[in-house]
Scaffold this active site. Structure first.
Site, mmCIF file in Angstrom:
data_model
loop_
_atom_site.group_PDB
_atom_site.id
_atom_site.type_symbol
_atom_site.label_atom_id
_atom_site.label_comp_id
_atom_site.label_asym_id
_atom_site.label_seq_id
_atom_site.Cartn_x
_atom_site.Cartn_y
_atom_site.Cartn_z
ATOM 1 C CG ASP A 67 -0.269 -0.529 2.485
ATOM 2 O OD1 ASP A 67 0.923 -0.247 2.694
ATOM 3 O OD2 ASP A 67 -0.935 -1.244 3.251
ATOM 4 C CG ASP A 136 -9.009 -2.045 11.850
ATOM 5 O OD1 ASP A 136 -8.000 -2.658 11.448
ATOM 6 O OD2 ASP A 136 -9.495 -1.068 11.248
ATOM 7 C CD GLU A 143 -8.717 0.744 7.581
ATOM 8 O OE1 GLU A 143 -8.595 -0.263 8.305
ATOM 9 O OE2 GLU A 143 -8.218 1.837 7.880
#
Length: 261
Positions: A67, A136, A143
């Site tokens: 990324d 997370d 995400e």
């Protein structure tokens, strides 16, 4: 999936670095998928040491990073271009023409993502993909809510991710809101996955990623779908796994892990 539990962060990191080095020695022009973050800094430091002290040869290795932030130039010290130069590329004999990262400054982000996917295919796919894991449960910047067969794309970052990564910015308000990231599907296309997690802060997400239900709410759970995935965790990060005894027995008895015992 293979889960390796080691007593310390140092031992866990050493195993991951050795597995990467073994892949390079077995296939000098191996295609590596690379990750960033504090955990990976330690892996890259060991690989640099192996290059200097053991003549680990990176001259034919090809790399693709997971990324890059949208809006940061490659020269920006907070970019992942700069991170890779600082922590790995400047310390080894890699041909920089063989290192590939997404361009967060591209005028057409969709076209940039298509270019990246095409380049990965042109190189024959990724042989070994390194992974960290976010608090997370994200891999790359996939995400919560990311499709499990998503491809490289522009992704909005969650408030948690932005808070966690803002420490790298003198002014936290300058932390980007978006990033380009390999998709979950892109990651799963890799021939092998190698995920490293250390520290108590990763214990809950590792337990869910390895033993929980597969869900787009936690994209790391998608690694359960991969036929050749190795998860390496220290005692702290593995503390909530329910099948610890089984994972330890495999490590202690299977011949493929003999060199690490």
């Amino acid at each position: 999936m293979q889960v390796i539990i080691r007593p310390t962060e140092e031992e866990s990191t050493r195993i991951v670095a050795t597995l990467v080095a073994n892949a390079i020695r077995a296939n000098p022009d191996v295609v590596l998928g690379l990750a960033t973050g504090l955990t990976m800094e330690r892996v890259y430091a060991l690989l640099v040491r192996m290059h200097r002290e053991e003549s680990l040869d990176f001259s034919l290795v090809r790399t693709f990073n997971l990324d890059e932030y949208v809006g940061l130039t490659a020269e920006d010290g907070r970019s992942y271009h700069a991170y890779m130069t600082k922590h790995l590329f400047s310390g080894i004999n890699i041909d920089r023409r063989n290192t590939h990262l997404l361009d967060g400054m591209a005028k057409d982000l969709e076209a940039e993502c298509r270019r990246y996917e095409d380049l990965i295919r042109h190189c024959g796919g990724i042989d070994l993909q390194l992974l960290g894991i976010g608090r997370d449960g994200h891999i790359g910047f996939n995400e919560p809510g990311s499709a499990l067969y998503s491809r490289t794309r522009d992704k909005s970052l969650t408030p948690m991710t932005r808070r966690d990564n803002a420490k790298h910015f003198v002014d936290p308000s300058q932390m980007p809101h978006r990033a380009l990231t390999m998709g979950v599907g892109t990651i799963l296309d890799s021939r092998k996955l190698l995920l490293l997690a250390t520290g108590e802060s990763k214990a809950a997400v590792i337990a869910k990623a390895v033993e929980g239900p597969i869900t787009s709410r936690m994209t790391a759970t998608a690694i359960q779908l991969h036929q050749h995935c190795v998860v390496v965790a220290d005692e702290a990060a593995s503390s909530r796994l329910e099948e610890q005894d089984y994972y330890r027995w495999i490590f202690d008895n299977e011949p493929e892990w003999a060199e690490f015992r």
